[in-house]
Design a protein around this motif. Structure first.
Motif, PDB file in Angstrom:
ATOM      1  N   GLN A 100       7.737  -6.672   1.968  1.00 27.09           N
ATOM      2  CA  GLN A 100       8.975  -7.623   2.521  1.00 27.09           C
ATOM      3  C   GLN A 100       8.689  -7.692   3.608  1.00 27.09           C
ATOM      4  OE1 GLN A 100      12.517  -6.532   1.290  1.00 27.09           O
ATOM      5  NE2 GLN A 100      11.566  -7.119  -1.590  1.00 27.09           N
ATOM      6  N   ALA A 101       8.441  -5.718   4.350  1.00 28.09           N
ATOM      7  CA  ALA A 101       8.580  -6.372   5.531  1.00 28.09           C
ATOM      8  C   ALA A 101       6.986  -7.158   6.655  1.00 28.09           C
ATOM      9  CB  ALA A 101       8.101  -5.210   6.511  1.00 28.09           C
ATOM     10  N   LEU A 102       5.900  -7.584   5.789  1.00 25.38           N
ATOM     11  CA  LEU A 102       5.153  -7.534   6.388  1.00 25.38           C
ATOM     12  C   LEU A 102       5.358  -9.614   6.340  1.00 25.38           C
ATOM     13  CD1 LEU A 102       2.540  -6.334   4.277  1.00 25.38           C
ATOM     14  CD2 LEU A 102       2.527  -6.139   6.593  1.00 25.38           C
ATOM     15  N   HIS A 103       6.099  -9.772   5.927  1.00 26.90           N
ATOM     16  CA  HIS A 103       6.484 -11.639   6.208  1.00 26.90           C
ATOM     17  C   HIS A 103       7.503 -11.836   7.307  1.00 26.90           C
ATOM     18  CE1 HIS A 103       8.333 -15.819   5.665  1.00 26.90           C
ATOM     19  NE2 HIS A 103       7.907 -16.001   4.070  1.00 26.90           N
ATOM     20  N   PRO A 104       6.665 -12.145   8.431  1.00 24.84           N
ATOM     21  CA  PRO A 104       7.561 -12.103   9.698  1.00 24.84           C
ATOM     22  C   PRO A 104       8.759 -12.999   9.732  1.00 24.84           C
ATOM     23  CG  PRO A 104       5.687 -12.901  10.438  1.00 24.84           C
ATOM     24  CD  PRO A 104       5.801 -12.554   8.190  1.00 24.84           C
ATOM     25  N   HIS A 108      12.687 -11.872  -3.776  1.00 26.93           N
ATOM     26  CA  HIS A 108      12.430 -11.814  -5.473  1.00 26.93           C
ATOM     27  C   HIS A 108      11.191 -11.784  -5.759  1.00 26.93           C
ATOM     28  CE1 HIS A 108      13.372 -12.134  -9.385  1.00 26.93           C
ATOM     29  NE2 HIS A 108      12.460 -13.068  -9.655  1.00 26.93           N
ATOM     30  N   VAL A 109      10.381 -12.237  -5.320  1.00 26.64           N
ATOM     31  CA  VAL A 109       8.629 -12.094  -6.428  1.00 26.64           C
ATOM     32  C   VAL A 109       8.307 -10.765  -5.813  1.00 26.64           C
ATOM     33  CG1 VAL A 109       6.652 -12.702  -6.362  1.00 26.64           C
ATOM     34  CG2 VAL A 109       8.525 -14.267  -6.229  1.00 26.64           C
ATOM     35  N   THR A 110       8.065 -10.256  -3.990  1.00 24.29           N
ATOM     36  CA  THR A 110       8.060  -8.770  -4.419  1.00 24.29           C
ATOM     37  C   THR A 110       8.475  -8.200  -4.452  1.00 24.29           C
ATOM     38  OG1 THR A 110       9.296  -8.877  -2.157  1.00 24.29           O
ATOM     39  CG2 THR A 110       7.145  -9.265  -1.919  1.00 24.29           C
ATOM     40  N   GLU A 111      10.181  -7.256  -5.196  1.00 29.87           N
ATOM     41  CA  GLU A 111      10.807  -6.730  -6.101  1.00 29.87           C
ATOM     42  C   GLU A 111      10.440  -6.935  -7.487  1.00 29.87           C
ATOM     43  OE1 GLU A 111      15.221  -7.488  -7.158  1.00 29.87           O
ATOM     44  OE2 GLU A 111      15.237  -5.840  -4.940  1.00 29.87           O
ATOM     45  N   VAL A 112      10.471  -7.504  -7.899  1.00 29.70           N
ATOM     46  CA  VAL A 112       9.686  -7.634  -9.217  1.00 29.70           C
ATOM     47  C   VAL A 112       8.851  -6.902  -9.385  1.00 29.70           C
ATOM     48  CG1 VAL A 112      11.559  -8.695 -10.725  1.00 29.70           C
ATOM     49  CG2 VAL A 112       9.348 -10.511  -9.789  1.00 29.70           C
ATOM     50  N   GLY A 166      11.158   0.971  -5.516  1.00 29.01           N
ATOM     51  CA  GLY A 166      12.061  -0.403  -5.125  1.00 29.01           C
ATOM     52  C   GLY A 166      11.731  -0.207  -3.584  1.00 29.01           C
ATOM     53  N   LEU A 167      10.702   1.340  -3.175  1.00 25.40           N
ATOM     54  CA  LEU A 167      10.953   1.785  -1.749  1.00 25.40           C
ATOM     55  C   LEU A 167       9.561   0.813  -1.416  1.00 25.40           C
ATOM     56  CD1 LEU A 167      10.696   3.123   0.653  1.00 25.40           C
ATOM     57  CD2 LEU A 167       9.418   5.197  -0.094  1.00 25.40           C
ATOM     58  N   ARG A 168       8.424   0.997  -2.561  1.00 23.46           N
ATOM     59  CA  ARG A 168       6.544  -0.083  -2.296  1.00 23.46           C
ATOM     60  C   ARG A 168       7.207  -1.455  -2.070  1.00 23.46           C
ATOM     61  NH1 ARG A 168       4.155  -3.994  -5.565  1.00 23.46           N
ATOM     62  NH2 ARG A 168       2.159  -3.830  -5.580  1.00 23.46           N
ATOM     63  N   SER A 169       8.341  -1.891  -2.472  1.00 21.98           N
ATOM     64  CA  SER A 169       9.519  -3.544  -2.449  1.00 21.98           C
ATOM     65  C   SER A 169       9.155  -3.864  -0.730  1.00 21.98           C
ATOM     66  CB  SER A 169      10.205  -3.864  -3.342  1.00 21.98           C
ATOM     67  OG  SER A 169      11.373  -3.000  -3.038  1.00 21.98           O
ATOM     68  N   LEU A 170      10.001  -3.131  -0.525  1.00 15.96           N
ATOM     69  CA  LEU A 170      10.161  -2.777   0.905  1.00 15.96           C
ATOM     70  C   LEU A 170       9.366  -2.826   2.569  1.00 15.96           C
ATOM     71  CD1 LEU A 170      13.353  -0.078   0.894  1.00 15.96           C
ATOM     72  CD2 LEU A 170      13.071  -2.885   1.193  1.00 15.96           C
ATOM     73  N   ALA A 182       3.865   5.047  -2.164  1.00 13.88           N
ATOM     74  CA  ALA A 182       4.428   4.333  -2.132  1.00 13.88           C
ATOM     75  C   ALA A 182       3.831   2.924  -1.457  1.00 13.88           C
ATOM     76  CB  ALA A 182       5.821   3.381  -1.514  1.00 13.88           C
ATOM     77  N   LEU A 183       3.261   3.507   0.075  1.00 14.71           N
ATOM     78  CA  LEU A 183       2.357   2.442   0.482  1.00 14.71           C
ATOM     79  C   LEU A 183       0.436   2.426   0.172  1.00 14.71           C
ATOM     80  CD1 LEU A 183       3.335   4.260   4.263  1.00 14.71           C
ATOM     81  CD2 LEU A 183       2.631   1.545   3.520  1.00 14.71           C
ATOM     82  N   ALA A 184       0.470   3.792  -1.074  1.00 12.20           N
ATOM     83  CA  ALA A 184      -0.666   3.041  -1.460  1.00 12.20           C
ATOM     84  C   ALA A 184      -0.589   2.605  -2.913  1.00 12.20           C
ATOM     85  CB  ALA A 184      -1.394   4.636  -1.861  1.00 12.20           C
ATOM     86  N   LEU A 185       0.681   2.826  -3.274  1.00 13.11           N
ATOM     87  CA  LEU A 185       0.840   1.626  -4.255  1.00 13.11           C
ATOM     88  C   LEU A 185       0.685  -0.118  -3.672  1.00 13.11           C
ATOM     89  CD1 LEU A 185       3.054   3.704  -6.397  1.00 13.11           C
ATOM     90  CD2 LEU A 185       1.014   3.047  -6.852  1.00 13.11           C
ATOM     91  N   LEU A 186       0.546  -0.579  -3.339  1.00 13.85           N
ATOM     92  CA  LEU A 186       0.852  -1.295  -2.663  1.00 13.85           C
ATOM     93  C   LEU A 186      -0.232  -2.443  -2.655  1.00 13.85           C
ATOM     94  CD1 LEU A 186       2.047  -1.198   1.258  1.00 13.85           C
ATOM     95  CD2 LEU A 186       3.311  -2.708  -0.601  1.00 13.85           C
ATOM     96  N   PRO A 187      -0.600  -3.613  -2.764  1.00 17.58           N
ATOM     97  CA  PRO A 187      -1.811  -4.162  -2.880  1.00 17.58           C
ATOM     98  C   PRO A 187      -3.046  -4.003  -1.733  1.00 17.58           C
ATOM     99  CG  PRO A 187       0.339  -6.145  -3.476  1.00 17.58           C
ATOM    100  CD  PRO A 187       0.491  -4.744  -2.894  1.00 17.58           C
ATOM    101  N   GLY A 188      -4.269  -4.141  -1.915  1.00 21.21           N
ATOM    102  CA  GLY A 188      -5.682  -3.917  -1.314  1.00 21.21           C
ATOM    103  C   GLY A 188      -5.017  -4.958   0.417  1.00 21.21           C
ATOM    104  N   TRP A 189      -4.953  -6.297  -0.566  1.00 24.20           N
ATOM    105  CA  TRP A 189      -4.550  -6.948   0.969  1.00 24.20           C
ATOM    106  C   TRP A 189      -3.069  -7.000   2.024  1.00 24.20           C
ATOM    107  CZ3 TRP A 189       0.359  -9.043   0.631  1.00 24.20           C
ATOM    108  CH2 TRP A 189       0.357  -9.288  -0.957  1.00 24.20           C
ATOM    109  N   ALA A 190      -2.411  -5.945   1.462  1.00 24.38           N
ATOM    110  CA  ALA A 190      -0.816  -5.640   2.129  1.00 24.38           C
ATOM    111  C   ALA A 190      -1.425  -4.369   3.077  1.00 24.38           C
ATOM    112  CB  ALA A 190      -0.154  -5.613   1.010  1.00 24.38           C
ATOM    113  N   GLN A 191      -2.395  -3.422   2.099  1.00 29.80           N
ATOM    114  CA  GLN A 191      -2.720  -2.115   3.043  1.00 29.80           C
ATOM    115  C   GLN A 191      -3.512  -2.627   4.118  1.00 29.80           C
ATOM    116  OE1 GLN A 191      -4.224   1.052   0.594  1.00 29.80           O
ATOM    117  NE2 GLN A 191      -3.006   0.130  -1.758  1.00 29.80           N
ATOM    118  N   ARG A 192      -4.166  -3.855   3.485  1.00 33.66           N
ATOM    119  CA  ARG A 192      -4.989  -3.735   5.330  1.00 33.66           C
ATOM    120  C   ARG A 192      -4.222  -4.624   5.997  1.00 33.66           C
ATOM    121  NH1 ARG A 192      -8.712  -5.098   0.349  1.00 33.66           N
ATOM    122  NH2 ARG A 192      -8.079  -7.809   0.692  1.00 33.66           N
ATOM    123  N   LEU A 193      -3.332  -4.917   5.705  1.00 28.88           N
ATOM    124  CA  LEU A 193      -2.459  -6.175   7.123  1.00 28.88           C
ATOM    125  C   LEU A 193      -1.887  -4.459   7.195  1.00 28.88           C
ATOM    126  CD1 LEU A 193      -0.657  -9.081   5.320  1.00 28.88           C
ATOM    127  CD2 LEU A 193      -2.700  -9.332   7.237  1.00 28.88           C
TER     128      LEU A 193
END
Length: 285
Positions: free
Chosen positions: A35-39, A114-118, A28-32, A222-233
């Motif tokens: 989700q924050a990366l969508h303006p 929805h997608v980021t959560e599931v 749940g924390l990872r999804s938040l 949770a941050l480190a579990l993000l996809p690589g492209w999200a970590q780069r953002l």
């Protein structure tokens, strides 16, 4: 209420198998963070939510909603979805880039959440060691189209397999970026205020430092579990935890959580659902 109604999914579903895992708290924390990366999605939250003043209350309300859709009766899940749709229908926000006012129940925004959560639930669980094969992964995405329908989405427009989720991320990535609101939200998620009941001991001189450091470690994972492209953002925001060590930490955390007493790991909604499932099975014998 039907005493044998097992809701939208039931005991044979991948959804029940996955959501029995307490490691989904980390998901749940990872999804938040994601989700924050969508303006526009972030603007909708920032302009309509009191999450900074009531972070833990919002977390509890979200967990209750998810628990109801997973373990509630069909009527309870549909009622929870109706309440959420009515709430969202009253909310608008202003796009920080264009100045355009938009409804926060736009399908594109609902689909992103929805997608980021599931996807976060599935990815975190698998990396934490939950045994799910590829067919079960696709099965979970397909099942969760029922949850998407509750918030007002057309299930046919929601990714229903791992390949469709990957393609969805590929399409939406050009819209994502690190905004001031995203950075502020990420920092808040990494070091939120303690719930008031936990804050009380600090007022009488007890040291809550270890608890804060433990949470910081969870947030870093949770941050480190993000996809690589999200970590780069995010530009490396957070602890310097590698994807490999994040997976190891997630596995260790899952083992620790599953070792807790059952009453601590299983909420009343899940127990009530299992009781209804047992009654339904007894009647079918």
């Amino acid at each position: 209420m039907d005493s044998t109604d097992t809701g939208l999914f039931g005991p044979d579903s991948v959804t029940w198998k996955l959501h029995a895992e307490p490691i989904l708290l980390l998901a749940g924390l990872r999804s938040l963070y994601l989700q924050a990366l969508h303006p526009r999605a972030m603007a909708g939250v920032a302009q309509n939510s009191n999450y900074r003043r009531d972070a833990w209350g919002r977390l509890i309300r979200t967990a209750t909603y998810v628990g109801t859709t997973v373990y509630g009766t069909t009527a309870e899940a549909e009622e929870a979805g109706l309440r959420l749709r009515r709430l969202h229908a009253r909310m608008t926000a202003v796009d920080p880039a264009t100045g355009e006012r938009f409804r926060i129940d736009e399908p594109d925004l609902l689909r992103w959440v929805h997608v980021t959560e599931v996807e976060s639930f599935l990815d975190t669980a698998r990396r934490a060691g939950v045994p799910l094969d590829d067919a079960e992964v696709d099965g979970y995405y397909t099942e969760q189209r029922r949850s998407a329908a509750l918030v007002g989405l057309d299930p046919a427009t929601v990714p229903g397999t791992a390949a469709e989720v990957a393609e969805y991320y590929r399409r939406v990535r050009p819209e994502l970026r690190m905004t001031k609101e995203a950075a502020e939200t990420a920092l808040f998620l990494t070091a939120p205020p303690l719930p008031w009941k936990l804050s009380l001991p600090a007022r009488v001189g007890l040291n809550l430092g270890p608890l804060r450091w433990a949470y910081l470690g969870v947030a870093g994972t949770a941050l480190a579990l993000l996809p690589g492209w999200a970590q780069r953002l995010y530009g490396g925001l957070g602890l310097p935890t590698t994807a490999l060590s994040a997976g190891v930490t997630a596995r260790a955390l899952r083992l620790a959580l599953t070792a807790l007493p059952r009453d601590w790991r299983e909420g009343p909604m899940r127990r009530a659902a299992e009781e209804r499932a047992a009654r339904a099975a007894a009647l079918s014998d």
